[in-house]
Design an enzyme around this catalytic site. Structure first.
Site, PDB file in Angstrom:
ATOM      1  N   TYR A  69      -3.547  -5.793  13.376  1.00  0.00           N
ATOM      2  CA  TYR A  69      -3.952  -5.884  11.973  1.00  0.00           C
ATOM      3  C   TYR A  69      -5.453  -5.638  11.781  1.00  0.00           C
ATOM      4  O   TYR A  69      -5.977  -5.854  10.683  1.00  0.00           O
ATOM      5  CB  TYR A  69      -3.591  -7.273  11.425  1.00  0.00           C
ATOM      6  CG  TYR A  69      -2.113  -7.591  11.465  1.00  0.00           C
ATOM      7  CD1 TYR A  69      -1.276  -7.221  10.417  1.00  0.00           C
ATOM      8  CD2 TYR A  69      -1.545  -8.250  12.551  1.00  0.00           C
ATOM      9  CE1 TYR A  69       0.091  -7.510  10.454  1.00  0.00           C
ATOM     10  CE2 TYR A  69      -0.189  -8.547  12.594  1.00  0.00           C
ATOM     11  CZ  TYR A  69       0.623  -8.168  11.545  1.00  0.00           C
ATOM     12  OH  TYR A  69       1.970  -8.454  11.580  1.00  0.00           O
ATOM     13  N   ALA A  84      -1.459  -4.029  25.123  1.00  0.00           N
ATOM     14  CA  ALA A  84      -2.600  -3.300  25.705  1.00  0.00           C
ATOM     15  C   ALA A  84      -3.917  -3.666  25.009  1.00  0.00           C
ATOM     16  O   ALA A  84      -4.967  -3.734  25.663  1.00  0.00           O
ATOM     17  CB  ALA A  84      -2.352  -1.794  25.617  1.00  0.00           C
ATOM     18  N   GLY A  85      -3.871  -3.915  23.706  1.00  0.00           N
ATOM     19  CA  GLY A  85      -5.093  -4.262  22.969  1.00  0.00           C
ATOM     20  C   GLY A  85      -5.682  -5.576  23.457  1.00  0.00           C
ATOM     21  O   GLY A  85      -6.896  -5.697  23.678  1.00  0.00           O
ATOM     22  N   GLU A 117      10.300 -14.893  26.450  1.00  0.00           N
ATOM     23  CA  GLU A 117      10.719 -15.131  25.069  1.00  0.00           C
ATOM     24  C   GLU A 117       9.794 -16.145  24.401  1.00  0.00           C
ATOM     25  O   GLU A 117       9.538 -17.222  24.966  1.00  0.00           O
ATOM     26  CB  GLU A 117      12.155 -15.660  25.061  1.00  0.00           C
ATOM     27  CG  GLU A 117      13.048 -14.800  24.180  1.00  0.00           C
ATOM     28  CD  GLU A 117      14.343 -15.508  23.878  1.00  0.00           C
ATOM     29  OE1 GLU A 117      14.629 -15.696  22.675  1.00  0.00           O
ATOM     30  OE2 GLU A 117      15.032 -15.913  24.824  1.00  0.00           O
ATOM     31  N   ASP A 166      -1.579 -16.375  22.856  1.00  0.00           N
ATOM     32  CA  ASP A 166      -0.664 -16.145  21.744  1.00  0.00           C
ATOM     33  C   ASP A 166      -1.509 -16.173  20.490  1.00  0.00           C
ATOM     34  O   ASP A 166      -2.299 -17.099  20.274  1.00  0.00           O
ATOM     35  CB  ASP A 166       0.455 -17.180  21.667  1.00  0.00           C
ATOM     36  CG  ASP A 166       1.579 -16.645  20.792  1.00  0.00           C
ATOM     37  OD1 ASP A 166       2.245 -15.685  21.219  1.00  0.00           O
ATOM     38  OD2 ASP A 166       1.759 -17.149  19.669  1.00  0.00           O
ATOM     39  N   ARG A 191     -10.342 -14.307  19.417  1.00  0.00           N
ATOM     40  CA  ARG A 191     -10.133 -14.301  20.871  1.00  0.00           C
ATOM     41  C   ARG A 191     -11.442 -14.592  21.607  1.00  0.00           C
ATOM     42  O   ARG A 191     -11.455 -15.353  22.574  1.00  0.00           O
ATOM     43  CB  ARG A 191      -9.541 -12.940  21.290  1.00  0.00           C
ATOM     44  CG  ARG A 191      -9.014 -12.896  22.711  1.00  0.00           C
ATOM     45  CD  ARG A 191      -8.075 -11.716  22.920  1.00  0.00           C
ATOM     46  NE  ARG A 191      -6.883 -11.868  22.103  1.00  0.00           N
ATOM     47  CZ  ARG A 191      -6.664 -11.209  20.958  1.00  0.00           C
ATOM     48  NH1 ARG A 191      -7.527 -10.319  20.515  1.00  0.00           N
ATOM     49  NH2 ARG A 191      -5.576 -11.433  20.256  1.00  0.00           N
TER      50      ARG A 191
HETATM   51  P1  IMP Z   1       1.699 -12.143  20.394  1.00  0.00           P
HETATM   52  O1  IMP Z   1       0.552 -13.088  20.617  1.00  0.00           O
HETATM   53  O2  IMP Z   1       1.994 -11.309  21.595  1.00  0.00           O
HETATM   54  O3  IMP Z   1       2.890 -12.820  19.800  1.00  0.00           O
HETATM   55  O4  IMP Z   1       1.234 -11.055  19.339  1.00  0.00           O
HETATM   56  C1  IMP Z   1       0.258 -11.312  18.413  1.00  0.00           C
HETATM   57  C2  IMP Z   1       0.242 -10.243  17.340  1.00  0.00           C
HETATM   58  O5  IMP Z   1      -0.734 -10.661  16.392  1.00  0.00           O
HETATM   59  C3  IMP Z   1      -0.210  -8.872  17.844  1.00  0.00           C
HETATM   60  O6  IMP Z   1       0.853  -8.029  18.176  1.00  0.00           O
HETATM   61  C4  IMP Z   1      -0.972  -8.342  16.645  1.00  0.00           C
HETATM   62  O7  IMP Z   1      -0.058  -7.770  15.738  1.00  0.00           O
HETATM   63  C5  IMP Z   1      -1.553  -9.595  16.030  1.00  0.00           C
HETATM   64  N1  IMP Z   1      -2.919  -9.835  16.564  1.00  0.00           N
HETATM   65  C6  IMP Z   1      -3.317 -10.787  17.452  1.00  0.00           C
HETATM   66  N2  IMP Z   1      -4.633 -10.685  17.709  1.00  0.00           N
HETATM   67  C7  IMP Z   1      -5.053  -9.634  16.994  1.00  0.00           C
HETATM   68  C8  IMP Z   1      -6.330  -9.023  16.861  1.00  0.00           C
HETATM   69  O8  IMP Z   1      -7.330  -9.383  17.482  1.00  0.00           O
HETATM   70  N3  IMP Z   1      -6.389  -7.985  16.002  1.00  0.00           N
HETATM   71  C9  IMP Z   1      -5.308  -7.539  15.299  1.00  0.00           C
HETATM   72  N4  IMP Z   1      -4.099  -8.045  15.411  1.00  0.00           N
HETATM   73  C10 IMP Z   1      -3.964  -9.105  16.247  1.00  0.00           C
END
Ligand code: IMP
Length: 207
Positions: A164, A17-18, A44, A73, A191
């Site tokens: 984080y 969601a973030g 996956e 990712d 991002r």
């Molecule tokens: P994935 O890309 O879905 O494998 O997840 C990336 C993970 O990295 C997230 O669940 C967060 O824990 C962390 N992450 C990625 N981008 C951010 C950000 O902008 N702020 C804080 N944590 C992040």
């Protein structure tokens, strides 16, 4: 009917969601129809790099929906932990507070070892966001990577953002990601930086 062609649908290939919130803001003025990925669709993440996993997610979601799909990712690489949690950032522990707790504990232990070896403490870290865009046939069309260098705080600060964010300090602002307004994180964060590289190509393909 206003006579305008319908907006092109773009699926955000993420269940986080973030991330979806940040993309909705970044994409706001492109005039696209932003859609969430279908419920229950889990891709996956078997890649060894951020960009490998972004490609996997973009292609799978484009094939499942028949729409353009944008995947991200991302993750945090901490120097004193040899780049951990890296591509495992999301799976480092079951929840955001537990991931932060584990990160701070492992960094404290690593810095104790450094101190015992006569080395200075090291808290530098880098966020990466790899973005991949697939077309409705599941072909990859664009990919970019954005980075943001910072430091891991000793204790969490701020209540905004996700993941984080509360322990990632951007030294030039004196703020953690969780203390920044959304526009500042979008401008300076990994991002937002990746998106700035993607945007011209996205406009050329989808507008
Ligand atoms: P994935 O890309 O879905 O494998 O997840 C990336 C993970 O990295 C997230 O669940 C967060 O824990 C962390 N992450 C990625 N981008 C951010 C950000 O902008 N702020 C804080 N944590 C992040």
């Amino acid at each position: 009917m206003d006579g305008n062609p319908p907006a092109t649908p773009l699926v955000i290939a993420s269940g986080n969601a973030g991330k979806v919130r940040e993309f909705a803001a970044l994409l706001a003025d492109l005039g696209l129809e932003i859609r969430p990925q279908p419920e229950g669709l889990e891709v996956e993440e078997t890649g060894h790099t951020f960009i490998d996993n972004a490609r996997l997610k973009a292609v799978a979601v484009a094939q499942a929906t028949g729409c353009w799909a944008l995947a991200d990712d991302s993750g945090l690489a901490v120097d004193a932990l040899n780049g951990a949690p890296g591509v495992h950032s999301a799976r480092y522990a079951p929840s955001d507070p537990e991931r932060i707790e584990r990160l701070l504990a492992e960094l404290a232990a690593a810095n104790q070892q450094r101190a015992a070896a006569g080395l200075a403490a090291q808290r530098s870290a880098r966020f990466t966001a790899a973005l991949a865009l697939a077309d409705p046939n599941g072909q990859l069309r664009l990919e970019v990577e954005g980075h943001c260098l910072g430091e891991i705080l000793e204790t969490p600060r701020g209540s905004g953002g996700f993941g984080y964010d509360p322990v990632f300090l951007l030294p030039e602002t004196g703020l953690s990601f969780a203390e920044m307004d959304k526009a500042t994180k979008a401008r300076l964060g990994h991002r937002g930086r990746a998106f700035a590289l993607l945007e011209p190509g996205l406009r050329a393909l989808l507008q």
